[in-house]
Design a protein around this motif. Structure first.
Motif, PDB file in Angstrom:
ATOM      1  N   UNK A   1       0.843  -1.186   0.000  1.00  0.00           N
ATOM      2  CA  UNK A   1       0.000   0.000   0.000  1.00  0.00           C
ATOM      3  C   UNK A   1       0.883   1.243   0.000  1.00  0.00           C
ATOM      4  N   UNK A   2       0.518   2.212  -0.826  1.00  0.00           N
ATOM      5  CA  UNK A   2       1.258   3.471  -0.906  1.00  0.00           C
ATOM      6  C   UNK A   2       0.946   4.320   0.323  1.00  0.00           C
ATOM      7  N   UNK A   3       1.989   4.877   0.913  1.00  0.00           N
ATOM      8  CA  UNK A   3       1.827   5.759   2.072  1.00  0.00           C
ATOM      9  C   UNK A   3       2.682   7.011   1.842  1.00  0.00           C
ATOM     10  N   UNK A   4       2.082   8.164   2.051  1.00  0.00           N
ATOM     11  CA  UNK A   4       2.831   9.420   2.030  1.00  0.00           C
ATOM     12  C   UNK A   4       2.158  10.367   3.024  1.00  0.00           C
ATOM     13  N   UNK A   5       2.718  11.560   3.186  1.00  0.00           N
ATOM     14  CA  UNK A   5       2.219  12.498   4.199  1.00  0.00           C
ATOM     15  C   UNK A   5       0.769  12.921   3.935  1.00  0.00           C
ATOM     16  N   UNK A   6       0.425  13.151   2.674  1.00  0.00           N
ATOM     17  CA  UNK A   6      -0.942  13.567   2.337  1.00  0.00           C
ATOM     18  C   UNK A   6      -1.948  12.477   2.696  1.00  0.00           C
ATOM     19  N   UNK A   7      -1.654  11.237   2.312  1.00  0.00           N
ATOM     20  CA  UNK A   7      -2.565  10.126   2.616  1.00  0.00           C
ATOM     21  C   UNK A   7      -2.675   9.908   4.125  1.00  0.00           C
ATOM     22  N   UNK A   8      -1.566  10.089   4.830  1.00  0.00           N
ATOM     23  CA  UNK A   8      -1.573   9.955   6.293  1.00  0.00           C
ATOM     24  C   UNK A   8      -2.504  10.996   6.926  1.00  0.00           C
ATOM     25  N   UNK A  11      -6.178  10.170   6.381  1.00  0.00           N
ATOM     26  CA  UNK A  11      -6.640   9.054   7.222  1.00  0.00           C
ATOM     27  C   UNK A  11      -6.745   9.431   8.695  1.00  0.00           C
ATOM     28  N   UNK A  12      -5.917  10.343   9.175  1.00  0.00           N
ATOM     29  CA  UNK A  12      -5.944  10.661  10.613  1.00  0.00           C
ATOM     30  C   UNK A  12      -6.908  11.789  10.973  1.00  0.00           C
ATOM     31  N   UNK A  13      -7.400  12.585   9.981  1.00  0.00           N
ATOM     32  CA  UNK A  13      -8.290  13.696  10.282  1.00  0.00           C
ATOM     33  C   UNK A  13      -9.600  13.179  10.879  1.00  0.00           C
ATOM     34  N   UNK A  14     -10.010  13.780  11.968  1.00  0.00           N
ATOM     35  CA  UNK A  14     -11.265  13.428  12.637  1.00  0.00           C
ATOM     36  C   UNK A  14     -11.988  14.702  13.028  1.00  0.00           C
ATOM     37  N   UNK A  15     -13.289  14.611  13.185  1.00  0.00           N
ATOM     38  CA  UNK A  15     -14.088  15.741  13.663  1.00  0.00           C
ATOM     39  C   UNK A  15     -13.818  15.923  15.147  1.00  0.00           C
ATOM     40  N   UNK A  16     -13.327  17.084  15.497  1.00  0.00           N
ATOM     41  CA  UNK A  16     -12.986  17.398  16.889  1.00  0.00           C
ATOM     42  C   UNK A  16     -14.119  18.232  17.476  1.00  0.00           C
ATOM     43  N   UNK A  17     -14.557  17.842  18.661  1.00  0.00           N
ATOM     44  CA  UNK A  17     -15.665  18.540  19.318  1.00  0.00           C
ATOM     45  C   UNK A  17     -15.300  18.980  20.735  1.00  0.00           C
ATOM     46  N   UNK A 172      -5.602  14.654  23.007  1.00  0.00           N
ATOM     47  CA  UNK A 172      -4.581  14.293  22.027  1.00  0.00           C
ATOM     48  C   UNK A 172      -4.796  12.901  21.445  1.00  0.00           C
ATOM     49  N   UNK A 173      -5.521  12.058  22.151  1.00  0.00           N
ATOM     50  CA  UNK A 173      -5.782  10.709  21.655  1.00  0.00           C
ATOM     51  C   UNK A 173      -7.164  10.699  21.005  1.00  0.00           C
ATOM     52  N   UNK A 174      -7.172  10.387  19.729  1.00  0.00           N
ATOM     53  CA  UNK A 174      -8.404  10.377  18.953  1.00  0.00           C
ATOM     54  C   UNK A 174      -8.648   8.953  18.461  1.00  0.00           C
ATOM     55  N   UNK A 175      -9.831   8.432  18.716  1.00  0.00           N
ATOM     56  CA  UNK A 175     -10.207   7.097  18.265  1.00  0.00           C
ATOM     57  C   UNK A 175     -10.432   7.113  16.757  1.00  0.00           C
ATOM     58  N   UNK A 176      -9.819   6.175  16.064  1.00  0.00           N
ATOM     59  CA  UNK A 176      -9.985   6.046  14.612  1.00  0.00           C
ATOM     60  C   UNK A 176     -10.691   4.721  14.345  1.00  0.00           C
ATOM     61  N   UNK A 177     -11.995   4.789  14.047  1.00  0.00           N
ATOM     62  CA  UNK A 177     -12.723   3.548  13.792  1.00  0.00           C
ATOM     63  C   UNK A 177     -12.330   2.915  12.451  1.00  0.00           C
ATOM     64  N   UNK A 178     -12.489   1.615  12.371  1.00  0.00           N
ATOM     65  CA  UNK A 178     -12.264   0.929  11.102  1.00  0.00           C
ATOM     66  C   UNK A 178     -13.287   1.415  10.091  1.00  0.00           C
ATOM     67  N   UNK A 179     -12.912   1.372   8.842  1.00  0.00           N
ATOM     68  CA  UNK A 179     -13.839   1.737   7.777  1.00  0.00           C
ATOM     69  C   UNK A 179     -14.787   0.567   7.533  1.00  0.00           C
TER      70      UNK A 179
END
Length: 188
Positions: A1-8, A11-17, A172-179
Motif C-alpha cells: 500500500x502506498x503511504x505518504x504524508x498527504x494520505x496519512x 486518514x488521521x483527520x477526525x471531527x474534533x468537538x 490528544x488521543x483520537x479514536x480512529x474507527x475501522x472503515x
C-alpha cells in the motif's frame, strides 16, 4: 500500500468537538484559508470565506441556530435546539463560513464542499482540530438571518453553504474507527 504524508493526514483527520480555550495563531489561520482557496472548482472560484473569531458573535450564531432548530421538522435538531448545554460550535475559537455566489452558472455546493474539505485537511496537517458544522447554518433561517448576513458581511448574492470550526484539540488521543467493509465495487 502506498503511504505518504498527504494520505496519512487524510486518514488521521477526525471531527474534533472539544477545543482548548485559546485562539489559533494568525499564521495558522492564513495557511488554512490559503489551502481553501486552492480547492478544485468548476470555474471562477465563486466562493467567499467569512472568518469569525469574535466570541460574542460566535455565541450569537449558536443561539440563533438553536432557536431555528427548535422549529425544525427533524426531531434530532429540535432536541439539540432545546438542550441548554449544547453549543453547536463546541467552544471552538474560530468559525469559517463558506458561501457561494448564487449567480454562478454552475452549481456551487460541490465547489464549496471541496474548499471546506481543503480547510479541514490543512488544519489537520498543521496540528489544528476542526469539525465540519451544519447546525450553525440554521442561524441563517432564523428571524435573525438577514441581520446576521449583514453583520457577517456575507457578500450580496452569496449563500452560506458550509462551515467549519477550528482550534487546538483538547484531547490528544483520537479514536480512529475501522472503515466499513463493502463500500467499494470494482468493475474491471
Amino acid at each position: 500500500m502506498i503511504v505518504n504524508e498527504t494520505l496519512k493526514i487524510i486518514k488521521q483527520r477526525r471531527s474534533i468537538r472539544s477545543f482548548k480555550d485559546e485562539q489559533i495563531k494568525e499564521e495558522e489561520l492564513q495557511a488554512v484559508l490559503e489551502a481553501g482557496l486552492y480547492a478544485p472548482n468548476a470555474g471562477g472560484q465563486a466562493w467567499h470565506f467569512t472568518v469569525i473569531q469574535d466570541t460574542e458573535l460566535l455565541n450569537k450564531l449558536n443561539i440563533a441556530a438553536k432557536e431555528a432548530a427548535k422549529h425544525h421538522g427533524l426531531g434530532h435538531l429540535k432536541e439539540l435546539g432545546i438542550d441548554e448545554t449544547f453549543n453547536c460550535l463546541y467552544g471552538a475559537p474560530t468559525l469559517v463560513i463558506v458561501s457561494g455566489n448564487e449567480q454562478s452558472p454552475i452549481p456551487l455546493d460541490a465547489d464549496c464542499a471541496a474548499a471546506t474539505q481543503n480547510l479541514l485537511l490543512a488544519a489537520e496537517s498543521i496540528g489544528l482540530g476542526s469539525c465540519w458544522i451544519f447546525f450553525v447554518l440554521l442561524a441563517f433561517y432564523s428571524s435573525q438571518g438577514p441581520e446576521l448576513r449583514k453583520e457577517l458581511k456575507i457578500p450580496e448574492g452569496y449563500k452560506p453553504y458550509y462551515s467549519a470550526v477550528f482550534g487546538y484539540k483538547k484531547d490528544t488521543i483520537i479514536y480512529v474507527p475501522d472503515r466499513k467493509p463493502d463500500l467499494i465495487t470494482y468493475i474491471r
